[in-house]
Design a protein around this motif. Sequence first.
Motif, PDB file in Angstrom:
ATOM      1  N   LEU A  81      41.535  54.031  29.375  1.00 56.90           N
ATOM      2  CA  LEU A  81      40.231  54.564  28.989  1.00 56.90           C
ATOM      3  C   LEU A  81      39.133  54.150  29.960  1.00 56.90           C
ATOM      4  N   ASN A  89      27.167  55.001  16.995  1.00 58.16           N
ATOM      5  CA  ASN A  89      28.270  54.039  17.094  1.00 58.16           C
ATOM      6  C   ASN A  89      28.631  53.851  18.564  1.00 58.16           C
ATOM      7  N   LYS A 149      31.354  49.825  12.081  1.00 58.38           N
ATOM      8  CA  LYS A 149      31.639  50.688  13.224  1.00 58.38           C
ATOM      9  C   LYS A 149      33.112  50.632  13.609  1.00 58.38           C
ATOM     10  N   GLU A 183      34.980  52.645  11.135  1.00 57.41           N
ATOM     11  CA  GLU A 183      34.798  54.076  11.387  1.00 57.41           C
ATOM     12  C   GLU A 183      35.722  54.553  12.507  1.00 57.41           C
ATOM     13  N   MET A 184      35.876  53.709  13.528  1.00 60.40           N
ATOM     14  CA  MET A 184      36.780  54.081  14.620  1.00 60.40           C
ATOM     15  C   MET A 184      38.212  54.189  14.113  1.00 60.40           C
ATOM     16  N   ILE A 222      38.872  57.367  12.373  1.00 60.54           N
ATOM     17  CA  ILE A 222      39.004  58.527  13.252  1.00 60.54           C
ATOM     18  C   ILE A 222      40.318  58.490  14.012  1.00 60.54           C
ATOM     19  N   LEU A 249      43.651  52.835  22.782  1.00 51.84           N
ATOM     20  CA  LEU A 249      42.690  52.540  21.714  1.00 51.84           C
ATOM     21  C   LEU A 249      43.211  51.444  20.789  1.00 51.84           C
TER      22      LEU A 249
END
Lengths: 239, 239
Positions: A81, A162, B101, B104-105, B108, B168
Amino acid sequence: MKATDSRNLHGHVIRELGKRIVVGDLRPGDVLPREEDLAESMDVSRTALREALKVLSAKGLIESRPRVGTRVRATHFWNQLDADVLSWRCASMPTDDFIEKLVEMREIIEPAAAAAAARRRTATQLAQVDLAYRKMEAARDTEEWAAADLSFHDAVLQATGNELMISLFSVVESALGMFFVLSAKTAGDFSYSLPQHLKVLEAIRRQQPEVARKAMQGMIADSLANLRKKRKGRTKKAS
Amino acid sequence: MKATDSRNLHGHVIRELGKRIVVGDLRPGDVLPREEDLAESMDVSRTALREALKVLSAKGLIESRPRVGTRVRATHFWNQLDADVLSWRCASMPTDDFIEKLVEMREIIEPAAAAAAARRRTATQLAQVDLAYRKMEAARDTEEWAAADLSFHDAVLQATGNELMISLFSVVESALGMFFVLSAKTAGDFSYSLPQHLKVLEAIRRQQPEVARKAMQGMIADSLANLRKKRKGRTKKAS
DNA sequence: CTCGGTACGTTTGTATGATAAATTTCGGAC
DNA sequence: GTCCGAAATTTATCATACAAACGTACCGAG
């Protein structure tokens, strides 16, 4: 938005070696020449070379050990990333496989971001999205349009508030960048996606998360379809 | 999984300065002491210090310019997804805001990853998820369970076959790490989420993307509820 | 003959000192 | 007052030397 500054000497070394590794010129497991030789072959001091190696090390591309040398790490250690790694991968025409992966990331990130933006956007954040949209409307050539498009998608990410989401912009940027390159030949119709951007903008304005999500999904789906069409033509032409 | 190797001297400097910046001890706009002084105050040579500064520069935390010095960059330049930056942020009890936050990641990333895994997983990738699940079943203490849980979520990411998604993991890792820390006090019931993990595993096994997505969503929702409960207790106790 | 430990050589890690380049700042000329 | 140039300061780069780590190969004991 290049992360590594190529003005600096070691920045140049970072890019040079980084590209060679990411592109596959240097393969995982390969050991680089000793620092002294490598420095000489790149016309920099060992100091500058080492500063570059440390950065590449931080990106997970290489690993240095006394006596054994510096070798390229397996790809699963790479910070995929990282903005530099992404841009280096995109620099030398990436494989269709990689483009699909970039698009998949967009499909995951951006609809979710649009929804979050619709839920939480402040007035100023909305204004930024709106501004970007109007710049897209006003764009007169592909270059202007590309810049405005990028700032639109950036503004949506920003509107989520965010910072982790915002950092994924590098992925979106790479995906859009690829799209621009592949669409460059068939320019002129660069504004066909304007209505879809408007839908996203309006949904964010009206704070309708699910509408924003769907609108963004639609935009990416169309973008993907367009990409496949272009690519098919390109492949056909190449064969 | 610490990205920067603290064995090396400059690795220590990276961590030391990086933490100070991320935690807020050094604020954006602040200029660091001159390299010579800073090196002396940290008991390293200027060489080692500069290698560290280059890495922090690559992470977007600082920026060096001749004559003006090295200063901390605005937070929006930071590579928030960098494994080090994330771990440094989590090191000193992050704010509730940041935890939200992170969650929230997860919301997703992971449902989308589960769906993609269900769609494309190979037999070996499935076996990895299955193995991780069985390690969770067999865990006898929180430490074993935490390790198995991490490897489960890692295996799901791996099963997507998308290296961008896999990268990620650092985000998921941080989120889970926070959860473990906050749940540490009320240990013992660490296996309550086992059925939900099983649902995800089975959906991936049967290649049912939407089932996998929902199962993962449910798991994270529960995890979030649990987190809020814990936090409320903690806040109440503190007040 | 095999195993194990020790000495050696190679490569990275770290330190030191010096010079170049860049950029702000200050001062002088107009 | 403004503009241009010189000076001072800080990073950028280089060269060199030494320390530490780590294979490797050799040697000796069993």
